[in-house]
Design a protein around this motif. Structure first.
Motif, PDB file in Angstrom:
ATOM      1  N   VAL A  42       0.833  -1.205   0.000  1.00 25.90           N
ATOM      2  CA  VAL A  42       0.000   0.000   0.000  1.00 25.90           C
ATOM      3  C   VAL A  42       0.868   1.255   0.000  1.00 25.90           C
ATOM      4  O   VAL A  42       0.634   2.193  -0.772  1.00 25.90           O
ATOM      5  N   ILE A  43       1.882   1.285   0.843  1.00 23.10           N
ATOM      6  CA  ILE A  43       2.650   2.518   1.067  1.00 23.10           C
ATOM      7  C   ILE A  43       3.756   2.713   0.047  1.00 23.10           C
ATOM      8  O   ILE A  43       3.958   3.826  -0.465  1.00 23.10           O
ATOM      9  N   ALA A  44       4.476   1.658  -0.278  1.00 20.41           N
ATOM     10  CA  ALA A  44       5.657   1.804  -1.147  1.00 20.41           C
ATOM     11  C   ALA A  44       5.798   0.603  -2.065  1.00 20.41           C
ATOM     12  O   ALA A  44       6.817  -0.101  -2.044  1.00 20.41           O
TER      13      ALA A  44
ATOM     14  N   MET B 157      -3.881  -5.155   7.829  1.00 17.89           N
ATOM     15  CA  MET B 157      -3.174  -3.891   7.599  1.00 17.89           C
ATOM     16  C   MET B 157      -4.000  -2.973   6.706  1.00 17.89           C
ATOM     17  O   MET B 157      -4.077  -1.752   6.921  1.00 17.89           O
ATOM     18  N   MET B 158      -4.646  -3.534   5.695  1.00 17.55           N
ATOM     19  CA  MET B 158      -5.451  -2.701   4.797  1.00 17.55           C
ATOM     20  C   MET B 158      -6.716  -2.205   5.476  1.00 17.55           C
ATOM     21  O   MET B 158      -7.219  -1.130   5.141  1.00 17.55           O
TER      22      MET B 158
ATOM     23  N   HIS C   8      -7.126   1.645   5.132  1.00 13.86           N
ATOM     24  CA  HIS C   8      -8.312   2.116   4.403  1.00 13.86           C
ATOM     25  C   HIS C   8      -8.832   3.426   5.001  1.00 13.86           C
ATOM     26  O   HIS C   8      -9.417   4.259   4.292  1.00 13.86           O
ATOM     27  N   GLN C   9      -8.585   3.623   6.282  1.00 17.78           N
ATOM     28  CA  GLN C   9      -9.031   4.842   6.945  1.00 17.78           C
ATOM     29  C   GLN C   9      -8.150   6.040   6.593  1.00 17.78           C
ATOM     30  O   GLN C   9      -8.546   7.192   6.791  1.00 17.78           O
TER      31      GLN C   9
ATOM     32  N   ARG D 264      -6.167   3.193  -2.069  1.00 17.78           N
ATOM     33  CA  ARG D 264      -4.953   2.417  -2.324  1.00 17.78           C
ATOM     34  C   ARG D 264      -5.009   1.006  -1.743  1.00 17.78           C
ATOM     35  O   ARG D 264      -4.026   0.269  -1.829  1.00 17.78           O
ATOM     36  N   VAL D 265      -6.132   0.629  -1.156  1.00 19.61           N
ATOM     37  CA  VAL D 265      -6.227  -0.699  -0.545  1.00 19.61           C
ATOM     38  C   VAL D 265      -7.228  -1.544  -1.326  1.00 19.61           C
ATOM     39  O   VAL D 265      -7.962  -1.046  -2.183  1.00 19.61           O
TER      40      VAL D 265
END
Length: 550
Positions: A295-297, A342-343, A347-348, A353-354
């Motif tokens: 999600v992040i990188a 984690m997603m 998601h919040q 991106r999730v």
């Protein structure tokens, strides 16, 4: 400071290094004996510096293997320092707490030399068919019941096999030829990597890997921190529930985005199980990091530096931090829920991106037959085989989920022909499961229907290790849940979702694999896409009307 030309050369060397470890992985696939490796790709391969830090990983492989293998090389170095290693040495373990979380994964570490000097370490992990004990399943009450336990030892010394080690190895498994062959395969793939590395270093006139390692680590860390900086600051909590063994198991997490790192705290997660669904900490960290990173990188290569900003706290006594000698054989049925968890948190923060929750946990039934199941009256020779299959993935913000695809593990679905070729089993049905995908603006992926029997409809057994039967994959942002799974026989007899069970002569196993959750309001889905799914037989007319209003 490097000039532009030097940076370009370092990038070329980095790309070349990734090619080296990919050839390392492909060598294992081409030479492995177990179908879990050569057909499903349940493996990992990578190169490490002499401090045990991962420089590069093969594209082929699973996050549960490679991210936990990242920790294991340091354990090898603690027992066998790099300065004591010689060309042709190979070291091995399947210790769940020093490797990837259960005894069915072998990890091999091999030194690489250039111009007579040790310059790095190659490591790999592969999931093998059998290591004795109760077999792959949740029934064990301690790790000692789950199979052959290999500490970190030399399996080859300066190119010569450790005969005592191989004697123990062959004696401890139902599939001695396959297991011994797999060890040779793992060593061969590291040797292939070491040869290619030496060629690369000679071509670029490199005396060592330290300068390249510095460039890889600095670039990866800088890029990862830049992506973390784009997130909103805050803390987000979520939970997810596994079917468990004795009772359902709830995992809880809080993800906190700081300026230069991400913190994950699993406080509140349920306690340990008496059976083999417990998760060693390294496997928990592996899938947690993966869930964060995709999600992040997602575009930043996986290595020691790009994973270092993810700080994870796992309370003692919870199911995600199993101590020795708790049983851990099927740690994946809980551990592979972690990316969904984690997603649920992210998601919040970054909802676009999730993905929605998916089937997540592999449906990989270990099948067994012959005298070990039926005694003297067995109609079949002894066999032990595992086949990997998956349900649907969760929907994405702009695209539907994937059908029958392994996420997060990334292993390939095994062709039924490959399994039928090595064991006396028949796959009578393997097709997509209609109406299993969660509805949404983008729908989830479809699960599968499978029917399996032994040749001649003889008696055989299954060591069930399934999840998402009592707890459906949840949709997000108004999307519907995916269908739950089902385990039973073709005559509608219901089987337990976990544990060893015999399937009587004349009976066949029937599996309904879960579908992925949907994303967004189903009534906003493009009507043409609904019509296409109906025309393809994947959504029934009744479901199209009830869920989509079409």
């Amino acid at each position: 400071m490097m000039n532009a030309l030097e940076k370009i050369q370092r990038q070329i060397q980095w790309n070349r290094l990734i090619a080296v470890v990919e050839e390392q992985a492909q060598t294992m696939i081409r030479t492995a004996f177990s179908t879990t490796v050569r057909e499903a790709g349940d493996l990992s391969a990578g190169i490490f510096d002499l401090q045990g830090r991962m420089l590069a990983q093969a594209v082929t492989g699973t996050p549960g293997h490679v991210n936990s293998m990242m920790e294991s090389v340091n354990h090898f170095l603690a027992k066998f320092p790099a300065g004591t290693m010689k060309p042709g040495d190979h070291y091995i373990t399947n210790d769940p707490w020093l490797g990837t979380g259960h005894l069915h994964d072998l990890t091999v570490v091999t030194p690489a030399f250039h111009d007579g000097k040790i310059v790095g370490l190659f490591a790999n992990t592969a999931h093998v068919i059998d290591v004795g004990g109760l077999g792959m399943g949740p029934e064990g009450r301690s790790v000692f019941e789950e199979g052959l336990y290999i500490p970190i030892v030399k399996c080859f010394s300066e190119g010569k096999p450790n005969d005592t080690f191989f004697d123990f190895l062959r004696a401890g498994t139902r599939t001695p030829a396959e297991l011994e062959g797999d060890v040779y395969s793992l060593c061969a793939c590291n040797d292939a990597g070491a040869r290619r590395l030496a060629e690369m270093m000679a071509e670029f006139a490199m005396a060592g890997l330290d300068d390249l390692a510095g460039f890889i680590f600095d670039s990866s860390l800088t890029a990862t921190l830049a992506e973390i900086a784009k997130l909103p600051r805050g803390a987000w909590s979520s939970s997810i529930t596994s079917d468990g063994y004795e009772k359902p198991v709830t995992l809880r997490a809080k993800v906190t985005a700081a300026d230069d790192h991400i913190e994950v705290d699993f406080a509140g997660t349920d306690g340990l199980s008496s059976r083999g669904i417990n998760v060693p900490a390294a496997y928990c960290r592996a899938y947690t990091c993966f869930g964060l990173k995709v999600v992040i990188a997602p575009e930043i290569p996986n290595n020691w530096a790009s994973l270092s900003p993810f700080h994870i706290t796992i309370p003692e006594g919870c199911i995600l931090n199993a101590p020795r000698p708790y049983p851990v054989s099927v740690r994946h049925v809980v551990g592979q829920l972690l990316p969904d968890l984690m997603m649920g948190c992210l998601h919040q923060a970054v909802p676009d991106r999730v993905v929605a929750e998916g089937s997540s946990c592999l449906w990989n039934p270990p099948l067994r037959g012959g005298a070990q199941v039926s005694g003297q009256g067995a109609e079949l020779p002894d066999f032990e085989v595992i086949t990997f299959n998956s349900g649907g993935t969760g929907a994405r913000a702009t695209q539907d989920g994937l059908d029958g695809t392994a996420f997060p593990s990334g292993v390939r679905t095994m062709p039924v022909e490959a399994t039928e070729n090595v064991a006396p089993v028949v796959f009578w049905k393997k097709e997509l499961r209609a109406d299993s995908a969660g509805a949404g603006k983008t729908r989830g992926g479809f699960g599968q229907i499978m029917e399996v029997g032994a040749k001649g409809d003889a008696e055989f057994a299954i060591n069930a290790i399934f999840d998402r039967v009592a707890n459906a994959p949840r949709g997000r942002a108004g999307g519907g849940d995916g269908a739950t799974g089902w385990v039973g026989l073709t005559d509608e007899t219901v089987l337990r979702t976990k544990g060893f069970q015999t399937i009587a002569k004349g009976k066949r196993l029937r599996l309904l694999l879960p579908g992925g959750g949907g994303m967004g309001d189903p009534t906003t889905r493009d009507a043409a896409l609904v019509e296409r799914d109906v025309a393809d037989g994947l959504v029934s007319p009744a479901a199209a009307k009830a869920l989509y209003g079409r």
